[in-house]
Design a protein around this motif. Structure first.
Motif, short mmCIF file in Angstrom:
data_model
loop_
_atom_site.label_atom_id
_atom_site.label_comp_id
_atom_site.label_asym_id
_atom_site.label_seq_id
_atom_site.Cartn_x
_atom_site.Cartn_y
_atom_site.Cartn_z
N ALA A 158 0.83 -1.22 0.00
CA ALA A 158 0.00 0.00 0.00
C ALA A 158 0.86 1.26 0.00
CB ALA A 158 -0.93 0.00 1.22
N ASP A 159 2.10 1.15 0.49
CA ASP A 159 2.99 2.32 0.48
C ASP A 159 3.28 2.76 -0.96
OD1 ASP A 159 4.69 4.15 2.16
OD2 ASP A 159 6.24 3.35 0.82
N PHE A 160 3.17 1.83 -1.90
CA PHE A 160 3.37 2.18 -3.32
C PHE A 160 2.06 2.29 -4.09
CE2 PHE A 160 7.52 0.43 -2.16
CZ PHE A 160 8.35 1.42 -2.66
N PHE A 161 1.06 1.49 -3.71
CA PHE A 161 -0.15 1.40 -4.53
C PHE A 161 -1.43 1.89 -3.84
CE2 PHE A 161 2.83 -1.56 -6.45
CZ PHE A 161 2.71 -1.25 -7.79
N GLY A 162 -1.28 2.44 -2.64
CA GLY A 162 -2.46 2.89 -1.92
C GLY A 162 -3.04 4.16 -2.53
N GLU A 164 -3.54 7.77 -1.96
CA GLU A 164 -2.91 8.75 -1.08
C GLU A 164 -3.92 9.43 -0.17
OE1 GLU A 164 -0.36 11.53 -3.06
OE2 GLU A 164 1.22 10.04 -3.23
N LYS A 165 -5.05 9.78 -0.76
CA LYS A 165 -6.05 10.50 0.04
C LYS A 165 -6.57 9.62 1.16
CE LYS A 165 -7.95 13.76 -3.22
NZ LYS A 165 -8.43 13.06 -4.42
N ARG A 166 -6.89 8.37 0.78
CA ARG A 166 -7.54 7.54 1.78
C ARG A 166 -6.57 7.08 2.87
NH1 ARG A 166 -10.65 2.61 -0.52
NH2 ARG A 166 -8.48 1.99 -0.68
N ILE A 167 -5.35 6.72 2.49
CA ILE A 167 -4.42 6.27 3.54
C ILE A 167 -3.76 7.46 4.22
CG2 ILE A 167 -4.04 4.06 2.37
CD1 ILE A 167 -1.23 4.96 1.69
N GLY A 168 -4.00 8.66 3.69
CA GLY A 168 -3.56 9.87 4.40
C GLY A 168 -2.06 10.06 4.44
N LYS A 169 -1.34 9.51 3.47
CA LYS A 169 0.09 9.78 3.43
C LYS A 169 0.60 9.68 2.00
CE LYS A 169 1.77 5.15 4.31
NZ LYS A 169 2.62 4.27 5.09
N THR A 170 1.80 10.20 1.81
CA THR A 170 2.42 10.21 0.50
C THR A 170 2.84 8.80 0.12
OG1 THR A 170 3.37 12.22 1.38
CG2 THR A 170 4.15 11.52 -0.78
N LEU A 171 2.73 8.47 -1.15
CA LEU A 171 3.20 7.16 -1.61
C LEU A 171 4.72 7.17 -1.73
CD1 LEU A 171 0.52 6.25 -4.33
CD2 LEU A 171 0.65 5.54 -1.94
N GLY A 172 5.28 5.96 -1.60
CA GLY A 172 6.72 5.82 -1.82
C GLY A 172 7.58 6.30 -0.66
N THR A 173 7.00 6.41 0.54
CA THR A 173 7.81 6.90 1.67
C THR A 173 8.90 5.90 2.05
OG1 THR A 173 6.21 5.97 3.21
CG2 THR A 173 5.95 8.29 2.68
N ASP A 174 8.65 4.62 1.81
CA ASP A 174 9.68 3.63 2.14
C ASP A 174 10.91 3.82 1.25
OD1 ASP A 174 8.19 2.52 4.14
OD2 ASP A 174 7.34 0.93 2.89
N GLY A 226 5.42 -6.83 -13.08
CA GLY A 226 4.69 -7.84 -12.31
C GLY A 226 4.99 -7.85 -10.82
N VAL A 227 5.49 -6.73 -10.30
CA VAL A 227 5.80 -6.69 -8.87
C VAL A 227 4.53 -6.74 -8.04
CG1 VAL A 227 6.73 -5.24 -7.02
CG2 VAL A 227 8.04 -5.57 -9.13
N PHE A 228 3.50 -6.01 -8.51
CA PHE A 228 2.25 -6.02 -7.74
C PHE A 228 1.74 -7.45 -7.55
CE2 PHE A 228 -2.12 -5.97 -6.68
CZ PHE A 228 -2.29 -4.86 -5.89
N VAL A 255 -6.38 -5.99 -0.48
CA VAL A 255 -5.41 -6.15 -1.56
C VAL A 255 -6.09 -5.91 -2.90
CG1 VAL A 255 -3.85 -7.77 -2.73
CG2 VAL A 255 -3.93 -7.72 -0.23
N GLY A 256 -7.33 -6.39 -3.01
CA GLY A 256 -8.11 -6.18 -4.23
C GLY A 256 -8.32 -4.71 -4.53
N VAL A 257 -8.58 -3.93 -3.49
CA VAL A 257 -8.76 -2.48 -3.67
C VAL A 257 -7.48 -1.85 -4.22
CG1 VAL A 257 -9.12 -0.29 -2.43
CG2 VAL A 257 -10.52 -2.30 -1.86
N LEU A 258 -6.34 -2.29 -3.69
CA LEU A 258 -5.05 -1.78 -4.20
C LEU A 258 -4.87 -2.17 -5.67
CD1 LEU A 258 -2.37 -2.57 -1.44
CD2 LEU A 258 -3.70 -0.48 -1.75
N ARG A 259 -5.24 -3.42 -5.98
CA ARG A 259 -5.07 -3.91 -7.35
C ARG A 259 -5.90 -3.06 -8.31
NH1 ARG A 259 -6.07 -9.02 -6.71
NH2 ARG A 259 -3.90 -9.73 -6.69
N GLY A 260 -7.14 -2.77 -7.89
CA GLY A 260 -8.02 -1.93 -8.70
C GLY A 260 -7.37 -0.58 -8.97
N ALA A 261 -6.80 0.00 -7.92
CA ALA A 261 -6.16 1.31 -8.06
C ALA A 261 -4.92 1.20 -8.94
CB ALA A 261 -5.79 1.85 -6.68
N ALA A 262 -4.18 0.09 -8.78
CA ALA A 262 -2.93 -0.08 -9.53
C ALA A 262 -3.20 -0.21 -11.02
CB ALA A 262 -2.20 -1.32 -9.01
N SER A 263 -4.26 -0.92 -11.37
CA SER A 263 -4.50 -1.16 -12.79
C SER A 263 -5.36 -0.07 -13.42
CB SER A 263 -5.15 -2.55 -12.96
OG SER A 263 -6.34 -2.60 -12.19
N ALA A 264 -5.84 0.87 -12.60
CA ALA A 264 -6.73 1.93 -13.12
C ALA A 264 -5.97 2.89 -14.03
CB ALA A 264 -7.37 2.69 -11.98
#
Lengths: 344, 344
Positions: A228-232, A234-244, A292-294, A335-344
């Motif tokens: 989720a740090d990469f594919f979440g 941003e608004k919903r998880i309330g933080k910037t992506l890619g912080t790791d 294919g990392v996701f 995980v499905g929600v992330l996948r939806g966002a990732a492929s959108a």
């Protein structure tokens, strides 16, 4: 950020662990009352500070595991409320310390304790919360709860230390990653299930199965959270992506990307992780999708969820089992929600 | 510096608490062996870091109180060794955290854990030491040790928090000062005496007397230590004089000086404490000498020592009593050393 990655990026939807079961509502209410009551045991001068940390807006995943693992029907067990309070206080104390280390300004939409009181007071406040958690854990006829929780606490710290020392280093294997999240996240999930089922009086075979379930669920949860740090959202998880990536922390998505990049591109990514080059999160997310990392990381979550489910297979007739299994479904959906966002 | 003021400025002379009794040598040796053995219980990856913190060069005042309060002859009780280890580990963990907050570079002539490993790892390492201390405390038949020690730990933290929040403020009374040192220092002295006498099997009247003794000795010790911050021998105590003034921490010598200065001079001192004017430690020490501050604070130490002695008066026939009383004499001598230096 260790902490937020550990457990704060689950979206606040009706599918959260703690809210998935409407039947847990009175238990969570009892937990709130009990935790508020704990404030009386802090010195008057630090009570409002402790109050600030014991907020009720958290997701209470660990208490949910305690109550679910020890589910025997509607009745609220005072033992389980106390145990849930102990594990949640340990967790909240660790968040107070994590926020100092990460110089976090905001958590759960308000200022962190470190931002509110300064880092010196926040270190001590976390210590005071730890102390009180373990003091509460001694309020059982035997030393078992306190022994189990203090042992878990040391493991959580060890996991965080190992991760901290590896920051900015690319000398980390999949096995190292697995060990870190086993210690820093899975251990407290495990002990929550252990104590919940044990103090509800279930037979030891089930207690051991529930512990194993908790551990695998914890690993699955952390891998999901790292994804989720990469594919979440941003608004919903309330933080910037890619912080790791930005903080040089190698998680499974990054490990998998390193494995899949050709040598030159890999060296460039390593320079980003080690801080010798500015991070390019958008590019890395794009590459993760292309390579294919996701799918790979999502499969790692599935694998742990299957192990969690397998642990409970011999105990399908017990009341907690279907509830615990539903938690696996919740995580699959997330995980499905992330996948939806990732492929959108 | 809170920590160093709390307990680190006793001169390393044969008159230290832990070395005053040659008979405690085997006990301290057993403690060392036991504490080293604890390292095995830390995760291999953090073992060398824990080892760094569990050094053997400390003064071991609290273990000395455990062994002395529980003195029944030469035999070394494994219970008391474990208790001594618990209180010392709690103390060492608090030093690790104190050094982060004070940005201390050196302690006991070597780099602090925070300097060695960074502040993130040091926060977590302190937490891991706390966790293990409380885990060790559960290795008794009942929850009593863990309950007492975790309660003390919270008090120590509360005392430190109150002190921290008051830094740079002159809105502090003698009663506030007394409460802070009662929590931050006297509490762990008290619980060391409590557990030492209790687990040696002494009657409850003595256990209570020893606890009261420990508390008053702890207050006396902290007042002495605060006096040493102005009147100590810089070389021997290994730190700069007047650090409390420089950090805006109001201790009894400063409170007494404020009381004695005429209005204008008082305002100037308050500006130094609140950081609006550079501190002038040499001038303040001179004024303390001229205005009888040394004698006043030394008398405050004496007063607490008399209360400590009075607590033991009904128990003169018990083996620990003469030993505990000797600790009062040691502290009196140490105040005498300061007086010699002050009037030189």
């Amino acid at each position: 950020m260790t902490a937020s990655n550990r457990n704060e990026s689950v979206p606040s939807s009706p599918q959260d662990f703690a809210t998935v079961f409407a039947m847990l509502k009175p238990h969570m209410a009892a937990l709130d009352v009990f935790m508020r009551k704990q404030l009386e045991e802090f010195e008057p001068e630090i009570r409002s500070m402790a109050d600030y940390c014991i907020d009720t807006s958290g997701k209470r995943i660990r208490p949910a595991l305690v109550f679910t693992s020890g589910w025997k029907g509607d009745e609220i067990s005072t033992d389980l409320v106390r145990i849930a309070s102990v594990v949640e206080l340990v967790h909240l104390a660790s968040l107070v310390h994590d926020d100092i280390m990460d110089e976090a300004e905001v958590r759960r939409n308000r200022r962190t304790a470190v931002r509110e009181y300064g880092s010196t007071a926040a270190v001590l406040l976390g210590d005071a919360l730890f102390s009180h958690a373990l003091n509460l854990a001694t309020r059982f006829p035997t030393t078992e709860v306190c022994s189990a929780v203090s042992d878990s606490m040391r493991k959580v710290c060890a996991g965080e230390i190992i991760q901290t020392l590896r920051r900015g280093s690319t000398n980390i294997t999949r096995a190292d990653y697995q060990r870190i999240i086993d210690l820093k996240t899975a251990e407290l999930f495990r002990v929550s299930c252990y104590l919940g089922s044990r103090y509800a009086g279930f037979p030891m075979e089930f207690v051991e199965a529930a512990s194993s379930f908790g551990r695998h669920l914890g690993i699955a949860y952390q891998v999901y959270d790292d994804l989720a740090d990469f594919f979440g959202d941003e608004k919903r998880i309330g933080k910037t992506l890619g912080t790791d990536l930005a903080s040089g922390k190698i998680t499974l998505p990054l490990l998998a990307l390193i494995d899949r990049l050709p040598t030159d591109a890999k060296d460039e990514l390593i320079e980003e992780i080690t801080g010798r080059r500015p991070p390019q999160p958008a590019l890395r997310i794009k590459q993760m999708n292309e390579l294919g990392v996701f799918a790979f990381v999502a499969e790692a979550v599935q694998e742990e969820l299957r192990l969690a489910e397998a642990a409970l297979a011999p105990h399908l007739a017990l009341a907690p089992t279907p509830l615990l299994l539903r938690l696996c479904e919740v995580l699959r959906q997330q995980v499905g929600v992330l996948r939806g966002a990732a492929s959108a």
